[in-house]
Every structure is written in structure tokens, then in C-alpha cells.
Scaffold this motif. Structure first.
Motif, mmCIF file in Angstrom:
data_model
loop_
_atom_site.group_PDB
_atom_site.id
_atom_site.type_symbol
_atom_site.label_atom_id
_atom_site.label_comp_id
_atom_site.label_asym_id
_atom_site.label_seq_id
_atom_site.Cartn_x
_atom_site.Cartn_y
_atom_site.Cartn_z
ATOM 1 N N ILE A 83 49.848 36.858 52.741
ATOM 2 C CA ILE A 83 47.683 36.912 52.767
ATOM 3 C C ILE A 83 47.962 35.978 51.699
ATOM 4 C CG2 ILE A 83 45.584 37.339 52.839
ATOM 5 C CD1 ILE A 83 46.282 39.521 54.509
ATOM 6 N N HIS A 84 47.308 34.525 51.916
ATOM 7 C CA HIS A 84 47.678 33.377 51.426
ATOM 8 C C HIS A 84 45.721 32.294 51.071
ATOM 9 C CE1 HIS A 84 51.573 34.144 50.646
ATOM 10 N NE2 HIS A 84 51.449 34.117 51.668
ATOM 11 N N ARG A 85 45.573 32.475 49.478
ATOM 12 C CA ARG A 85 44.873 31.317 49.438
ATOM 13 C C ARG A 85 45.308 29.338 49.685
ATOM 14 N NH1 ARG A 85 39.923 33.051 46.451
ATOM 15 N NH2 ARG A 85 39.196 31.020 45.960
ATOM 16 N N GLU A 90 40.050 21.960 50.822
ATOM 17 C CA GLU A 90 39.270 21.073 49.805
ATOM 18 C C GLU A 90 38.182 22.332 50.418
ATOM 19 O OE1 GLU A 90 38.718 18.508 48.400
ATOM 20 O OE2 GLU A 90 40.483 17.553 48.974
ATOM 21 N N THR A 91 37.564 23.091 50.833
ATOM 22 C CA THR A 91 36.763 24.084 50.805
ATOM 23 C C THR A 91 37.958 25.093 50.286
ATOM 24 O OG1 THR A 91 36.667 24.140 53.319
ATOM 25 C CG2 THR A 91 35.518 23.108 52.225
ATOM 26 N N PRO A 92 37.555 26.468 50.363
ATOM 27 C CA PRO A 92 38.017 27.745 50.057
ATOM 28 C C PRO A 92 38.556 28.528 51.229
ATOM 29 C CG PRO A 92 36.535 27.355 48.540
ATOM 30 C CD PRO A 92 36.497 26.853 48.953
ATOM 31 N N ARG A 93 39.519 28.506 51.362
ATOM 32 C CA ARG A 93 40.454 28.991 52.935
ATOM 33 C C ARG A 93 41.344 29.471 52.612
ATOM 34 N NH1 ARG A 93 39.968 25.620 58.593
ATOM 35 N NH2 ARG A 93 38.772 27.168 59.750
ATOM 36 N N ALA A 94 41.537 30.712 53.555
ATOM 37 C CA ALA A 94 43.190 32.137 53.277
ATOM 38 C C ALA A 94 43.644 31.283 54.172
ATOM 39 C CB ALA A 94 42.402 32.773 52.688
ATOM 40 N N LEU A 95 44.785 32.043 54.370
ATOM 41 C CA LEU A 95 45.489 31.831 55.314
ATOM 42 C C LEU A 95 46.074 33.634 55.214
ATOM 43 C CD1 LEU A 95 48.034 29.424 57.410
ATOM 44 C CD2 LEU A 95 49.253 30.826 56.522
ATOM 45 N N ALA A 96 46.562 33.902 56.658
ATOM 46 C CA ALA A 96 47.508 34.362 57.048
ATOM 47 C C ALA A 96 48.364 34.736 58.378
ATOM 48 C CB ALA A 96 46.828 36.282 57.575
#
Length: 447
Positions: A83-85, A90-96
């Protein structure tokens, strides 16, 4: 949700509104859904149609019978270690990165990440842990809005485009330093340790070597790295291409897989004995790869374009020969100390799904160990490939070989193999629905 507890994950995701929950489809493309951070932290179940895992590279699907006639749902379950930022957003988002599991709880047989986990578990039952590393090659091109036109390298700092004289160059003339600076920063943010980086032989072609480690971790890292490359390139007005052969008269792009085995607990490399000599298990691992490469070629070379790379044999060997430090062999044993003895599978292209390619390579080696298969004699220098060690040279031939393979069905299951063949047959049919410029240029005058 995480080994550090719910609160630490919430802290890591502070300021994040959305989570990209993705898993690799058949082709290694990230597929999934965007979930609110609130729902993610609450552990709400996320579901996705089973057929998405068999989605063709063009976007279509094979008939529903290949993924369950009802096209029911799978559950996307996030791996708490992945799970990563997103550093490029450009806008704060993460990926899992998620596992694709059946609603009953077991891993879906259509999931390539799940297939790799099952292979690793089979090694663990023998007290063994595979160690792998990937070498990924890729091209960085200027934006290309017309697929009828060839890819071109970006304009360099001298106002010219690279012409192919830059292999192993460390010059900044290509003007890509800002792009690679953000790539390196993104790798650090995602926890992707890099070993070496170089300019490869092709025009605007590069290679990254990821540090060796657990196979699932390396597959995740390769998957993330390819995603990172493409996203960062778009920010810089560039495109990254991981096709096996994007340019004519230019070397293609590979994804070589280095493999060794260690004993669980003490980490001893079982490919070398106490005297530093190769072991029987080392031989059997090679024997298994030789027995499986032809059957699994369609998994390592999954696209029509893959065989453009393999038809030029040097450094892209389409054979199951093995050798000590000979790059013309499909299976190369790099020069190393006994503790680092390993087998390099040079068949996979950069277009291969890293989960599936690593799973297939390790599964073939395990087949050799379990059946004590002996390899052929090693080859050295210039050599002719024996017929029994040659591999399919077109996607059609590779799919026909896979279709007949009892070994593939034993290792990956009928559902996966049938679904894979169905999806790839659709892609091959789509390719043959078009007439290429070569056919119009060369054949029209002869009609």
C-alpha cells in the motif's frame, strides 16, 4: 489491514482521499477500482467481475464460459505490504496491490499473482525458498499520436534525436535527466531498491536491474516499476514503451529472470555444495526449464510483437539451450561465486506479465527437481540449436504448443490455461484483421 495496525495505516494515508485498488490482469495491466480512503480503512469488501482478469490487450473479453458463465465477482484484497502513496500524483492518492480471490476465500485460478503464490508455496513445502531478480529493458520515446508512424526518441539537448550511438553512454545529451530524476525519487518513495541502471543498445533504450529477493516481492516491484515509468513519462511529455520490439533494426526489450534456491532457515544456496560445485538440484532445475520452455513460450512471449524480438537470435535467444556465460543461450549461468550461483532465463520479453513469467519459470524448475530431470550438455561458443531445444517462433505456434501441454495444465490448471488461450487467440485474430504497411508496399505491386 496492516501488520503495524489500523492506526499506523491511517497515519500513512493522512490527506489521501482515494486508493487505487489494483491487481494484474492476464497481460500484467493494472485493473481494479478506485475506493475512498474511508471505505478502504473501514475494510469494506471490494468486488470486481471475474472476466476482467482475462481482458484482452485491446479491451475485449473471450466468451463468458472461460471465466464462469455467470461472470460473477471476485474480491480484491489488499496486500498490507503493498500500500503506497503515489509520488507522481498531482493530488494526494494511494495505490494498493490486491489479490484477486474467490468470494469463498481461496485465490482465483485466473489471478497471475495467485498463480505465483501457489508456486512459491510448493517450494516452501520442500523447505526451499526461490530467490529472483528481474532486469527490465524499456524505451523512452517522444509523444506519438499517430500509430501509423514509427516511434522516435526525444529531442536531445543538442536539438537532435538520438541515432543509435549511445549504448552504455552516461551522457546527459538525451535530455532525460529530469525524467529519470523523478523516476528515481518515485522508486525511493515506493520502496523499490535499484541495483544498476544503463543505456542499452537500442535508440533511447534503457535497462534497470532490481535487487534480488522474494519472487512475489520482485514481481510486485516490477509491476509497480512499469506503472511508475508510464505515469512519470506522461508528466514529462514522453511515453515509455515496454513492447518487446518497438523499432525495426534495433534490439528488442527483455525481462531476464535470475533464479536461485535457498534453504529456508539458513539461506544456503542449494545450487552449490560445500565444495562450491554445482549440485544435482542445480542440474535438475535446468532440466525442468529445458522441459518447460517450449510449452510455456506463450507465457514468456505473450504478444505478436514478442516474436519480432525473438527472430533475431543474438541476445534474444529463442532456444532452450544452456551455457556458462553465453548470451546466445536461452538459459545462461552468469559468472559468479558459488554462493551466487543462479540460472538466468533470457526468454521473457519486457511485455511479459512479471507474475506469470516468474511463476512459469519457477514452476518449470520445480518440475525438474521433483522429477530429477537431467539437462542436456552445456553449449559454448557459436552453436546450432538442436531441433529438440528450439522454441515456437510465432504466437500461433506458441499457443498451439500451450494448448497441447499437459504440463501447463498440471501446473496452472485447466481454467487458467483455457482462459489464457482464449484471450490470446482473440488478440491474434484482431491482429490478422488488419493489413500492415509492408503488405501494401511490397505485395500490391506483385498482385
Amino acid at each position: 489491514m496492516t501488520t503495524d495496525g489500523h492506526s499506523s495505516l491511517a497515519e500513512r494515508l493522512t490527506g489521501i482521499d482515494e486508493i487505487e485498488c489494483v491487481t494484474a490482469d492476464l497481460n500484467g495491466v493494472p485493473r481494479g477500482k478506485v475506493m475512498t480512503a474511508e471505505g478502504f480503512l473501514e475494510g469494506r469488501r471490494l468486488q470486481m467481475a471475474r472476466g476482467v482478469l482475462l481482458q484482452c490487450i485491446m479491451g475485449g473479453y473471450p466468451p463468458a464460459r472461460f471465466y464462469g458463465s455467470d461472470d460473477g465477482d471476485l474480491a480484491l484484497n489488499a496486500d498490507p505490504r503493498q500500500i503506497h502513496r503515489l509520488p507522481w500524483s498531482e493530488t494526494p492518492r494511494a495505490l494498493a496491490i490486491c489479490d484477486a480471490d474467490e468470494l469463498s476465500g481461496e485465490s482465483s485460478r485466473l489471478s497471475t499473482r495467485g498463480q505465483l503464490k501457489q508456486v512459491i508455496a510448493r517450494y516452501a513445502a520442500l523447505g526451499l525458498a526461490p530467490v529472483v531478480a528481474t532486469e527490465l529493458e524499456f524505451f523512452v520515446f517522444a509523444a506519438n499520436d499517430d500509430p501509423a508512424q514509427p516511434f522516435r526518441p526525444p529531442v536531445g539537448l543538442d536539438g537532435r534525436r538520438e541515432e543509435g550511438y549511445s549504448a552504455f553512454s552516461v551522457s546527459s545529451n538525451n535530455g532525460l535527466r529530469p525524467f529519470f530524476k523523478e523516476v528515481y525519487e518515485g522508486m525511493a518513495a515506493l520502496g523499490l531498491p535499484r541495483d544498476t541502471f544503463m543505456h542499452e543498445m537500442g535508440v533511447s533504450q534503457f535497462e534497470i536491474n532490481l535487487l534480488h529477493g522474494d519472487p512475489l516481492l520482485l514481481a510486485d516491484q516490477t509491476f509497480l516499476f512499469k506503472h511508475l515509468l508510464k505515469e512519470v513519462a506522461l508528466k514529462h511529455g514522453l511515453i515509455v514503451v515496454c513492447m518487446a520490439k518497438p523499432l525495426a533494426h534495433t534490439p528488442g526489450s527483455s525481462m531476464h529472470i535470475h533464479q536461485s534456491l535457498v534453504e529456508m532457515g539458513n539461506g544456503r544456496n542449494v545450487f552449490s555444495d560445500d565444495a562450491g560445485q554445482p549440485t544435482a538440484m542445480f542440474r535438475h532445475f535446468i532440466g525442468g526449464l529445458q522441459a518447460g520452455l517450449a510449452d510455456f513460450t506463450a507465457l514468456f512471449a505473450p504478444n505478436v510483437n514478442s516474436y519480432q524480438r525473438l527472430c533475431h537470435p543474438y541476445a534474444s535467444p529463442n532456444n532452450a539451450c544452456w551455457s556458462h556465460d553465453n548470451r546466445a543461450a536461452g538459459l545462461r549461468i552468469p559468472a559468479s561465486s558459488p554462493v551466487a550461483r543462479r540460472v538466468e532465463n533470457r526468454l521473457p520479453g519486457a511485455d511479459a506479465n512479471p507474475y506469470l513469467a516468474i511463476a512459469a519459470s519457477l514452476a518449470a524448475g520445480l518440475h525438474g527437481i521433483e522429477n530429477e530431470l537431467e539437462p542436456t550438455a552445456a553449449i559454448q561458443g557459436e552453436f546450432e540449436v538442436p531441433d529438440n531445444l528450439s522454441l515456437p517462433c510465432t504466437l500461433h505456434a506458441a499457443l498451439e504448443r500451450l494448448k497441447r501441454s499437459q504440463l501447463a495444465r498440471e501446473l496452472f490448471g485447466n481454467e487458467f490455461i483455457e482462459g489464457y488461450i482464449a484471450s490470446k487467440t482473440m488478440e491474434l485474430t484482431s491482429f490478422f484483421d488488419e493489413i500492415t504497411p509492408w503488405e501494401r508496399r511490397v505485395l500490391a505491386a506483385q498482385a
